[in-house]
Design a protein around this motif. Structure first.
Motif, PDB file in Angstrom:
ATOM      1  N   VAL A 116      33.684  -0.010 -39.188  1.00  0.00           N
ATOM      2  CA  VAL A 116      34.187   0.149 -37.598  1.00  0.00           C
ATOM      3  C   VAL A 116      33.734  -0.585 -36.483  1.00  0.00           C
ATOM      4  N   GLU A 117      34.983  -1.146 -36.167  1.00  0.00           N
ATOM      5  CA  GLU A 117      34.607  -2.022 -35.042  1.00  0.00           C
ATOM      6  C   GLU A 117      34.726  -1.397 -33.499  1.00  0.00           C
ATOM      7  N   PHE A 118      33.715  -1.665 -32.745  1.00  0.00           N
ATOM      8  CA  PHE A 118      33.789  -1.109 -31.189  1.00  0.00           C
ATOM      9  C   PHE A 118      34.226  -2.113 -30.314  1.00  0.00           C
ATOM     10  N   TYR A 119      34.728  -2.024 -29.298  1.00  0.00           N
ATOM     11  CA  TYR A 119      34.743  -2.814 -27.954  1.00  0.00           C
ATOM     12  C   TYR A 119      34.082  -2.232 -27.113  1.00  0.00           C
ATOM     13  N   VAL A 120      32.970  -2.786 -26.602  1.00  0.00           N
ATOM     14  CA  VAL A 120      31.871  -2.332 -25.715  1.00  0.00           C
ATOM     15  C   VAL A 120      31.885  -3.411 -24.741  1.00  0.00           C
ATOM     16  N   SER A 121      31.288  -2.991 -23.425  1.00  0.00           N
ATOM     17  CA  SER A 121      30.961  -3.916 -22.425  1.00  0.00           C
ATOM     18  C   SER A 121      29.758  -4.678 -22.332  1.00  0.00           C
ATOM     19  N   ASN A 122      28.914  -4.450 -23.193  1.00  0.00           N
ATOM     20  CA  ASN A 122      27.794  -5.078 -23.659  1.00  0.00           C
ATOM     21  C   ASN A 122      27.256  -4.865 -25.045  1.00  0.00           C
ATOM     22  N   ALA A 123      27.404  -5.928 -25.988  1.00  0.00           N
ATOM     23  CA  ALA A 123      27.169  -5.689 -27.378  1.00  0.00           C
ATOM     24  C   ALA A 123      25.726  -5.759 -27.745  1.00  0.00           C
ATOM     25  N   ARG A 124      24.910  -6.437 -26.826  1.00  0.00           N
ATOM     26  CA  ARG A 124      23.424  -6.342 -27.328  1.00  0.00           C
ATOM     27  C   ARG A 124      22.802  -4.858 -26.747  1.00  0.00           C
ATOM     28  N   GLN A 125      23.008  -4.374 -25.892  1.00  0.00           N
ATOM     29  CA  GLN A 125      22.660  -3.281 -25.495  1.00  0.00           C
ATOM     30  C   GLN A 125      23.249  -1.912 -26.128  1.00  0.00           C
ATOM     31  N   ALA A 126      24.460  -2.038 -26.608  1.00  0.00           N
ATOM     32  CA  ALA A 126      25.059  -1.012 -27.451  1.00  0.00           C
ATOM     33  C   ALA A 126      24.352  -1.028 -29.035  1.00  0.00           C
TER      34      ALA A 126
ATOM     35  N   VAL B 181      27.392   2.869 -44.110  1.00  0.00           N
ATOM     36  CA  VAL B 181      27.849   2.849 -42.658  1.00  0.00           C
ATOM     37  C   VAL B 181      27.798   1.348 -42.083  1.00  0.00           C
ATOM     38  N   ARG B 182      28.891   0.790 -41.873  1.00  0.00           N
ATOM     39  CA  ARG B 182      28.791  -0.503 -41.016  1.00  0.00           C
ATOM     40  C   ARG B 182      29.530  -0.416 -39.683  1.00  0.00           C
ATOM     41  N   PHE B 183      28.950  -0.616 -38.637  1.00  0.00           N
ATOM     42  CA  PHE B 183      29.546  -0.795 -37.446  1.00  0.00           C
ATOM     43  C   PHE B 183      29.455  -2.430 -36.834  1.00  0.00           C
ATOM     44  N   MET B 184      30.606  -2.625 -36.221  1.00  0.00           N
ATOM     45  CA  MET B 184      30.421  -3.991 -35.392  1.00  0.00           C
ATOM     46  C   MET B 184      30.805  -3.561 -33.991  1.00  0.00           C
ATOM     47  N   LEU B 185      29.740  -4.324 -33.338  1.00  0.00           N
ATOM     48  CA  LEU B 185      30.002  -3.872 -31.767  1.00  0.00           C
ATOM     49  C   LEU B 185      30.404  -5.212 -31.223  1.00  0.00           C
ATOM     50  N   THR B 186      31.655  -5.360 -30.195  1.00  0.00           N
ATOM     51  CA  THR B 186      32.094  -6.633 -29.832  1.00  0.00           C
ATOM     52  C   THR B 186      32.102  -6.409 -28.532  1.00  0.00           C
ATOM     53  N   ALA B 187      31.875  -7.454 -27.746  1.00  0.00           N
ATOM     54  CA  ALA B 187      32.076  -7.656 -25.833  1.00  0.00           C
ATOM     55  C   ALA B 187      32.427  -8.632 -25.852  1.00  0.00           C
TER      56      ALA B 187
ATOM     57  N   ASP C 282      38.966  -1.184 -34.276  1.00  0.00           N
ATOM     58  CA  ASP C 282      39.411  -1.412 -35.472  1.00  0.00           C
ATOM     59  C   ASP C 282      38.511  -0.373 -36.444  1.00  0.00           C
ATOM     60  N   ILE C 283      39.250   0.230 -37.377  1.00  0.00           N
ATOM     61  CA  ILE C 283      38.844   1.008 -38.724  1.00  0.00           C
ATOM     62  C   ILE C 283      39.326   0.147 -39.744  1.00  0.00           C
ATOM     63  N   ALA C 284      38.279  -0.824 -39.996  1.00  0.00           N
ATOM     64  CA  ALA C 284      39.008  -1.787 -41.221  1.00  0.00           C
ATOM     65  C   ALA C 284      38.763  -1.251 -42.458  1.00  0.00           C
ATOM     66  N   LEU C 285      39.584  -1.396 -43.307  1.00  0.00           N
ATOM     67  CA  LEU C 285      39.871  -0.884 -44.668  1.00  0.00           C
ATOM     68  C   LEU C 285      39.706  -1.938 -45.872  1.00  0.00           C
ATOM     69  N   ARG C 286      38.539  -1.717 -46.745  1.00  0.00           N
ATOM     70  CA  ARG C 286      38.245  -2.650 -47.831  1.00  0.00           C
ATOM     71  C   ARG C 286      39.488  -2.543 -48.940  1.00  0.00           C
ATOM     72  N   VAL C 287      39.979  -3.740 -49.205  1.00  0.00           N
ATOM     73  CA  VAL C 287      41.208  -3.613 -50.249  1.00  0.00           C
ATOM     74  C   VAL C 287      40.996  -4.674 -51.225  1.00  0.00           C
ATOM     75  N   ARG C 288      41.917  -4.754 -52.293  1.00  0.00           N
ATOM     76  CA  ARG C 288      41.750  -5.542 -53.326  1.00  0.00           C
ATOM     77  C   ARG C 288      42.429  -6.864 -52.947  1.00  0.00           C
TER      78      ARG C 288
END
Length: 365
Positions: A15-25, A60-66, A87-93
């Motif tokens: 799951v990717e989050f858009y955030v204002s400050n990725a390091r702090q998040a 559980v895997r989160f990606m935090l992007t700023a 982004d809710i990323a889905l693993r596919v074949r």
């Protein structure tokens, strides 16, 4: 026998989050949820316009992007919505096949299948739109052995993360505007091949003041579950209306995280600073009469504010946090399943009233 799944989904990749400050998040999600930083992309890795931290614990895997630039589209997204799920990323074949099938079924394409390679292997990614500004990426890892995907470098000196017991993403809930739920239910049915699991109407989820409606969609294997909520007519503003106002449109309302010991997880999260919604002590007065025999003591559940519900397959325990940031938008649910595959229908009234009390404190009811 394998359940039909047209897009061949394995589950939620990240799951990717858009955030204002990725390091702090990243520091917040590490110290509160116990997720470990495992990969990084930014200026040091050759990425010039954004920074991403990847955190993981079990499944559980989160990606935090700023954004790194003030006029970047991610900066505009955060200004409008605040920190939230992009982004809710889905693993596919097969990412290309999934993307083409989704487009053929009516999806809007955001990014065509793109191959990234490095010495660890290759990853294929393609992206389609869903409700609001949210997207689904299809991720094909093809035996990739790197820390996350090409362009990311491993974080070798990983700061300590507390053990919270969080093990997997159980489901992710989206809020949409009044009258739009059926559109997105049909979208997941027609585009992604999901089936409707449960339907809750405004008689199921209501109080004296407000109500909502919800339908739960899941993929063929049952590994991916997306409840979709919309507000219903009521005397006052519902929790969905409040979310839509402060998020600036439809989006992910909460992420349910599964644990094998909800009492220990709640204790760890509360000690780390996660505040939870409280329910009246009267909820527990007739707990055994309502849900039958359970393994946990009523005193332990009452002390922590944990809710219980039973269906024909077993029971579940659940608790909901308050919003994770200043805006009353994204929050988390902690859930432990003991046979039940439901969503706590018996708790809706108590939960809804508890959320309304929090709304009233904010002056938003």
């Amino acid at each position: 026998m394998r359940t039909q799944d047209p897009l061949d989904l394995f589950g939620i990749d990240y799951v990717e989050f858009y955030v204002s400050n990725a390091r702090q998040a990243a520091n917040f999600y590490r110290t509160t949820l116990g997720l470990t930083p495992v990969a990084y992309a930014g200026l040091e890795s050759g990425l010039r316009d954004r920074t991403s931290y990847v955190l993981q614990r079990r499944n559980v895997r989160f990606m935090l992007t700023a954004p790194l630039l003030p006029d970047h589209p991610i900066a505009a997204h955060v200004a409008r919505h605040g920190d939230g799920v992009k982004d809710i990323a889905l693993r596919v074949r097969d990412a290309a096949a999934a993307y083409e099938a989704a487009l053929a079924n009516g999806a809007t394409g955001i990014m065509k299948p793109t191959v990234s390679e490095d010495r660890h292997g290759r990853v294929v990614k393609a992206t389609i739109a869903t409700y609001g500004a949210t997207v689904h990426s299809f991720i094909e890892r093809d035996g990739y052995e790197g820390p996350f995907m090409p362009g990311f470098q491993a974080i070798s000196e990983r700061p300590a993360a507390p053990e919270t017991g969080i093990a997997a993403i159980d489901h992710i809930v989206g809020n949409v505007e009044l009258g739009a739920m059926e559109q997105w239910v049909n979208y997941y049915r027609d585009v992604l091949g999901f089936k409707q699991l449960i339907h809750f109407d405004d008689q199921d989820i209501s109080t004296e003041y407000s109500a909502l409606m919800s339908k739960v969609m899941q993929n063929g294997t049952g590994k991916v579950k997306f409840p979709i909520n919309e507000p219903a007519e009521g005397r006052k503003k519902s929790q969905i209306d409040e979310f839509l106002q402060y998020y600036g449109g439809p989006g992910v309302q909460h992420i349910a995280l599964a644990t094998g010991d909800i009492c220990a997880t709640v204790d760890a999260l509360r000690a780390a600073g996660i505040p939870f919604i409280s329910v009246p002590s009267s909820y527990y007065d007739d707990l055994e009469e309502r849900v039958g025999k359970i393994d946990e003591s009523r005193a332990a559940l009452q002390e922590r504010g944990i809710l219980v519900d039973r269906d024909e397959e077993g029971y579940l325990l659940q608790i909901f946090s308050q919003p994770l940031q200043d805006r009353p938008t994204l929050f988390i649910e902690i859930i432990q399943r003991k046979g039940s595959r439901g969503f706590g229908k018996g708790n809706f009234k108590a939960l809804f009233e508890a959320i309304e009390r929090e709304q009233d404190r904010r002056g938003n009811l």
